[in-house]
Design an enzyme around this catalytic site. Structure first.
Site, mmCIF file in Angstrom:
data_model
loop_
_atom_site.group_PDB
_atom_site.id
_atom_site.type_symbol
_atom_site.label_atom_id
_atom_site.label_comp_id
_atom_site.label_asym_id
_atom_site.label_seq_id
_atom_site.Cartn_x
_atom_site.Cartn_y
_atom_site.Cartn_z
ATOM 1 N N HIS A 39 7.321 5.626 0.885
ATOM 2 C CA HIS A 39 7.990 4.442 0.328
ATOM 3 C C HIS A 39 8.743 4.807 -0.951
ATOM 4 O O HIS A 39 9.834 4.289 -1.206
ATOM 5 C CB HIS A 39 6.976 3.349 -0.016
ATOM 6 C CG HIS A 39 6.222 2.815 1.158
ATOM 7 N ND1 HIS A 39 4.901 3.094 1.381
ATOM 8 C CD2 HIS A 39 6.608 2.007 2.172
ATOM 9 C CE1 HIS A 39 4.493 2.470 2.479
ATOM 10 N NE2 HIS A 39 5.507 1.816 2.983
ATOM 11 N N LYS A 50 10.632 7.901 9.773
ATOM 12 C CA LYS A 50 9.297 8.066 10.373
ATOM 13 C C LYS A 50 9.055 7.013 11.458
ATOM 14 O O LYS A 50 8.502 7.300 12.502
ATOM 15 C CB LYS A 50 8.256 7.968 9.252
ATOM 16 C CG LYS A 50 6.952 7.346 9.596
ATOM 17 C CD LYS A 50 5.893 8.361 9.822
ATOM 18 C CE LYS A 50 4.540 7.845 10.194
ATOM 19 N NZ LYS A 50 4.357 6.443 10.372
ATOM 20 N N TYR A 61 0.858 -1.187 0.000
ATOM 21 C CA TYR A 61 0.000 0.000 0.000
ATOM 22 C C TYR A 61 0.899 1.243 0.000
ATOM 23 O O TYR A 61 0.845 2.098 0.869
ATOM 24 C CB TYR A 61 -0.962 -0.002 1.195
ATOM 25 C CG TYR A 61 -2.258 0.698 0.848
ATOM 26 C CD1 TYR A 61 -3.198 0.068 0.047
ATOM 27 C CD2 TYR A 61 -2.510 1.996 1.266
ATOM 28 C CE1 TYR A 61 -4.368 0.710 -0.321
ATOM 29 C CE2 TYR A 61 -3.670 2.652 0.900
ATOM 30 C CZ TYR A 61 -4.590 1.989 0.113
ATOM 31 O OH TYR A 61 -5.747 2.623 -0.250
ATOM 32 N N GLU A 78 4.154 8.052 -0.964
ATOM 33 C CA GLU A 78 5.377 8.802 -1.322
ATOM 34 C C GLU A 78 6.543 8.546 -0.379
ATOM 35 O O GLU A 78 7.701 8.691 -0.755
ATOM 36 C CB GLU A 78 5.079 10.295 -1.346
ATOM 37 C CG GLU A 78 4.361 10.729 -2.601
ATOM 38 C CD GLU A 78 3.830 12.141 -2.449
ATOM 39 O OE1 GLU A 78 4.626 13.048 -2.176
ATOM 40 O OE2 GLU A 78 2.604 12.316 -2.556
#
Ligand code: PAF
Length: 290
Positions: free
Chosen positions: A37, A149, A32, A35
């Site tokens: 990734h 993140k 899924y 940006e």
């Protein structure tokens, strides 16, 4: 680009490339793709001859009451995006391919996995470390790419690779944000239209804390209380934690010095979001500390 679902076939495809001296970069994901990734994949593309992206929603890292079944999946969209990004191989195994029998061997770093998100997700990081360790053994990359993140995850993987002498480099890639500061995450799609504006409070709290520290605040308790107050005051948001920890060990700090991670987690409506920033601060005995 080829999508491969079998460990044996992936190894067969990669081994001649490795033997010919081609460098291999691995981007482990749960699919899924967004940006955030894409930034990982393009960084891997710049730094390697061969890029492998794994797409596997790993049941081992979901607790019994967590969203394993609901976790968003869209292999067709992921394939289109990865083709455009110049990925060479997608490795998309089934649960049965990765765990033909229940995992008896696990990789666990309890000191780092039971803090921050680990307090409410006690088995999560054991599941992450175990599956990442398996993926590193299957792909044998020269480099593997993880987003900043998920700062706790990145710190745990760096430590696992160090402790187990795994022969690769881990590359941490900066967080990609929406224009209002919200960190990109696959879970953002669960935010309702009403809740979405309130989700920015996580990044706002981190920025306010950074301002406090830049203004000379060095007491972790003060910085944490300021972040917690801001997040708790936001409508529809419920604080999970707001902490200042050593970015390498994830252990709590009382006085902020060295490389510090400010990390927050909160439920925005029903959606749990996390965010963090890392600040390099002067060591505690530095004359720069007021
Ligand atoms: O960050 C993720 O998407 C997952 O935790 C990872 C690293 C792919 C392991 O399942």
């Amino acid at each position: 680009m080829q999508t491969i679902t079998s460990i044996r076939l992936l190894r067969n495809a990669l081994s001649p490339l490795r033997n010919a001296g081609r460098s291999i970069g691995l981007v482990p994901t749960m699919g899924y793709l967004h940006e955030g990734h894409a930034r990982l994949v393009s960084t891997a593309r710049e730094q390697n001859d061969v890029v492998v992206v794994s797409i596997f929603v790993n049941p081992l890292q979901f607790g019994p009451n967590e969203d394993f079944a609901q976790y968003p999946r869209d292999l067709h969209h992921d394939e289109q995006m990865l083709t455009a990004l110049g990925c060479d191989f997608i490795f998309a195994p089934s649960v049965n391919e990765m765990y033909p029998e229940p995992a008896v061997t696990v990789v666990d770093l309890p000191e780092m996995g039971q803090v921050l998100c680990g307090r409410t997700r006690p088995i999560h990081f054991r599941g992450v470390a175990t599956v990442v360790s398996k993926l590193l053994h299957i792909v044998q990359p020269d480099k593997a790419y993880f987003g900043q993140k998920d700062g706790q995850q990145l710190a745990i993987i760096l430590r696992m690779v160090q402790d187990l002498n795994l022969p690769l480099a881990i590359v941490g890639v900066p967080t990609v944000r929406e224009s209002d500061g919200l960190a990109k995450s696959s879970r953002n799609i669960f935010l309702s239209v009403q809740d979405r504006p309130h989700a920015t409070v996580l990044y706002r709290a981190l920025q306010v804390a950074r301002d406090d520290i830049e203004a000379g605040q060095r007491f972790a308790a003060e910085v944490m209380a300021h972040m917690a107050a801001l997040i708790s005051a936001e409508p529809t948001v419920r604080l999970d934690y707001a902490e200042a920890v050593d970015a390498r060990t994830l252990q709590p700090l009382s006085v902020l010095s060295g490389t510090v991670m400010l990390a927050v987690a909160a439920y925005v409506g029903k959606t749990r979001l996390i965010d963090n920033i890392v600040l390099p601060l002067p060591p505690i005995d530095s004359p720069d500390i007021p």
